[in-house]
Design an enzyme around this catalytic site. Sequence first.
Site, PDB file in Angstrom:
ATOM      1  CG  ASP A 100      76.915  31.938  43.639  1.00 52.76           C
ATOM      2  OD1 ASP A 100      75.946  31.188  43.405  1.00 52.76           O
ATOM      3  OD2 ASP A 100      76.971  32.699  44.621  1.00 52.76           O
ATOM      4  CE  LYS A 135      70.844  27.637  42.637  1.00 52.52           C
ATOM      5  NZ  LYS A 135      71.938  28.393  43.283  1.00 52.52           N
ATOM      6  CD  GLU A 193      74.399  27.199  45.770  1.00 52.72           C
ATOM      7  OE1 GLU A 193      73.743  27.388  46.819  1.00 52.72           O
ATOM      8  OE2 GLU A 193      73.899  27.279  44.631  1.00 52.72           O
ATOM      9  CG  ASP A 241      73.775  30.165  51.090  1.00 55.85           C
ATOM     10  OD1 ASP A 241      73.257  31.302  51.037  1.00 55.85           O
ATOM     11  OD2 ASP A 241      74.201  29.579  50.076  1.00 55.85           O
TER      12      ASP A 241
HETATM   13  P1  ADP Z   1      71.049  34.001  46.098  1.00 57.42           P
HETATM   14  O1  ADP Z   1      72.089  33.094  46.661  1.00 57.42           O
HETATM   15  O2  ADP Z   1      69.655  33.575  46.416  1.00 57.42           O
HETATM   16  O3  ADP Z   1      71.243  34.299  44.652  1.00 57.42           O
HETATM   17  P2  ADP Z   1      72.296  36.307  47.403  1.00 57.42           P
HETATM   18  O4  ADP Z   1      73.245  35.572  48.269  1.00 57.42           O
HETATM   19  O5  ADP Z   1      72.866  37.136  46.324  1.00 57.42           O
HETATM   20  O6  ADP Z   1      71.135  35.392  46.857  1.00 57.42           O
HETATM   21  O7  ADP Z   1      71.401  37.208  48.368  1.00 57.42           O
HETATM   22  C1  ADP Z   1      70.432  38.056  47.883  1.00 57.42           C
HETATM   23  C2  ADP Z   1      69.677  38.629  49.042  1.00 57.42           C
HETATM   24  O8  ADP Z   1      70.590  39.339  49.883  1.00 57.42           O
HETATM   25  C3  ADP Z   1      68.600  39.612  48.644  1.00 57.42           C
HETATM   26  O9  ADP Z   1      67.414  39.319  49.363  1.00 57.42           O
HETATM   27  C4  ADP Z   1      69.168  40.949  49.075  1.00 57.42           C
HETATM   28  O10 ADP Z   1      68.166  41.881  49.420  1.00 57.42           O
HETATM   29  C5  ADP Z   1      69.980  40.541  50.279  1.00 57.42           C
HETATM   30  N1  ADP Z   1      70.981  41.547  50.604  1.00 57.42           N
HETATM   31  C6  ADP Z   1      72.008  41.987  49.852  1.00 57.42           C
HETATM   32  N2  ADP Z   1      72.668  42.965  50.483  1.00 57.42           N
HETATM   33  C7  ADP Z   1      72.057  43.131  51.686  1.00 57.42           C
HETATM   34  C8  ADP Z   1      72.253  43.994  52.802  1.00 57.42           C
HETATM   35  N3  ADP Z   1      73.213  44.894  52.817  1.00 57.42           N
HETATM   36  N4  ADP Z   1      71.417  43.874  53.862  1.00 57.42           N
HETATM   37  C9  ADP Z   1      70.426  42.967  53.857  1.00 57.42           C
HETATM   38  N5  ADP Z   1      70.181  42.130  52.840  1.00 57.42           N
HETATM   39  C10 ADP Z   1      70.980  42.210  51.768  1.00 57.42           C
HETATM   40 MG    MG Z   2      73.658  31.914  46.880  1.00 59.64          MG
END
Ligand code: ADP
Ligand code: MG
Length: 620
Positions: free
Chosen positions: A25, A87, A185, A207
């Site tokens: 991912d 990205k 995704e 998502d």
């Molecule tokens: P991406 O797909 O954009 O790479 P992710 O799915 O990894 O991102 O999500 C990242 C986001 O999730 C960040 O904004 C992070 O702060 C948020 N995040 C991760 N854990 C938590 C949580 N426990 N509560 C709220 N937001 C969270």
């Molecule tokens: Mg993602």
Amino acid sequence: MALLQISEPGMSAAPHQHRLAVGIDLGTTNSLVATVRSGSAVCLADEAGRKTLPSVVRYTENGGIEVGAQALKAQKTDPLNTISSAKRLIGRTLHDLKQEAHYLPYRFGQNERVIELNTRQGNKTPIEVSAEILKTLKSRAEATLGGDLVGAVITVPAYFDDAQRQATKDAAKLAGLKVLRLLNEPTAAAIAYGLDNASEGTFVVYDLGGGTFDVSVLQLTKGLFEVKATGGNSALGGDDFDHRLFCHLLEQNGLSKLNEQDSQLLLALARSAKETLTLETQAHIQAELSDGLTIDTLISRSEFHNLTQHLVQKTIEPVKQALKDAGVGKADIQGVIMVGGSTRMLHVQQTVAAFFGQTPLNNLNPDEVVALGAAVQANVLAGNKADGEWLLLDVTPLSLGLETYGGLVEKIIPRNSTLPTARAQDFTTFKDGQTAMTIHVLQGERELVSDCRSLAKFTLRGIPPMVAGAARIRVTFQVDADGLLSVSAQEQSTGVQTQIEVKPSYGLDDDTITQMLKDSMSHAAADMAARARAEAAVEAESLIAAIESALALDSDLLTEAEAAAIQHDIAALQQQVQQGDADTIRAAVAALSQSTDNFAAKRMNRNIQRALTGQSIDNI
Ligand code: ADP
Ligand code: MG
């Protein structure tokens, strides 16, 4: 048939003994790598036990490269050399970015084909930055699994266009990773859930990541995953929640402006408070700023929810649109799959639950679900699974078509077509003796070429000279499972065909796609008028051409007055083609046809007589 290959040749692995394959991912904010071990998918951790790798790359003073948490830490102090969210830039150009470029903390190079970021180690493209992330995950996997990888399934947003997908593949190549397949995704998330829960029916994948929101409507039946529609907002994600909380902290503490270092610090604290609030009912934010000022704020979960509920609400509009595009209602949705770290927030869960009238599926970790699904698919493609393959179907985000005479677009593959797909359509020549034809490939929903995006242009030559309308040119569009397009053209009677290599030079981002879709809806009426006008003009021109060639042969059949009347009506029609609308052009076409009726009848008689000359009546 020679195909216009935009994609790399497809790769499918022969069955083999257990081969090491991973799912990756490659996220905007975080990236993960997963594999199937003893029949179940698991995410792989680094030496410190961390599974998520922040998608951040730093080019250090001593020529080294840091990736992940370490690079993220340096972002505050070394912003120009620390690249995050590559990205968002991959497969795009500075021209595509427009205003967005001003908000990013980088120095951009002036290259027009690919974005370049000036760092202390020279110019770096988003492809190279992404390659560093992939390299890190590859070596993590090889170290954990104890061997070389045969390949990886890498996930991309369903909205990624050709250029963005191609650039992602290029990044993998740079990282020395064989791409078994690019996988959308939401489809990856569905695979993860489809396997674990053996569900069937229509599902929504919601998502919400760090900086982006994507929604997809999927149809799941046994062994078959089909994406019916996609939508989203490329400028909405967890970062916005951080920012809202950050602004609240400034207000609460009577601050208006902070220096760069302080605001980075406060933003990081806001983010961790936000994450804390998914588990605890309150969070304590304490900081000492550079000028000695201290911040000490207690924030409750309900306060945080009130501050940010409008952001959650903003995700609902694209959800409605995707349902509409898929032609389904809320009641048809059997389950809602939650993906992305931001769906951990309780008000997100609650808002989605209230909208759909059901509790979302969230028993898989929302951070990991995409990587897990990709790993399952990689395991199949590497040939490790005996019991057959899954057929994976995604959709095209925008219609693909061709330019036809008069500047019109003929759609060959409509938007939201299931992938892989291939469609052929026959075209013909417009002019007598035409020996070449330009194939102009376009993407978009509008009726006119000038309102769509040009993807490629090539020419089919060597068409045998024939009268207009006699040649049959078959144009075939193919979009493979990775969403990459190839186009071929072949003249049917002679088999003459054409071949050209085209790589799109830039891509379409989510906003452009959203904008193009919006435009197509709001311009539908104007487009229809423009199409009607262009069609009438084409008809007029071909009528004039036919009459002129008849006059060249048989004008002796006309009296001077008749010839003058026809010339007058031709001139009148030509003027309408220049200035008129569809109706006035059609009226002038009708007038010209009428004034040439008599001429046509006379020509027909003459032609019959010519044909009969020298033949005995018995032969007829
Ligand atoms: P991406 O797909 O954009 O790479 P992710 O799915 O990894 O991102 O999500 C990242 C986001 O999730 C960040 O904004 C992070 O702060 C948020 N995040 C991760 N854990 C938590 C949580 N426990 N509560 C709220 N937001 C969270
Ligand atoms: Mg993602």
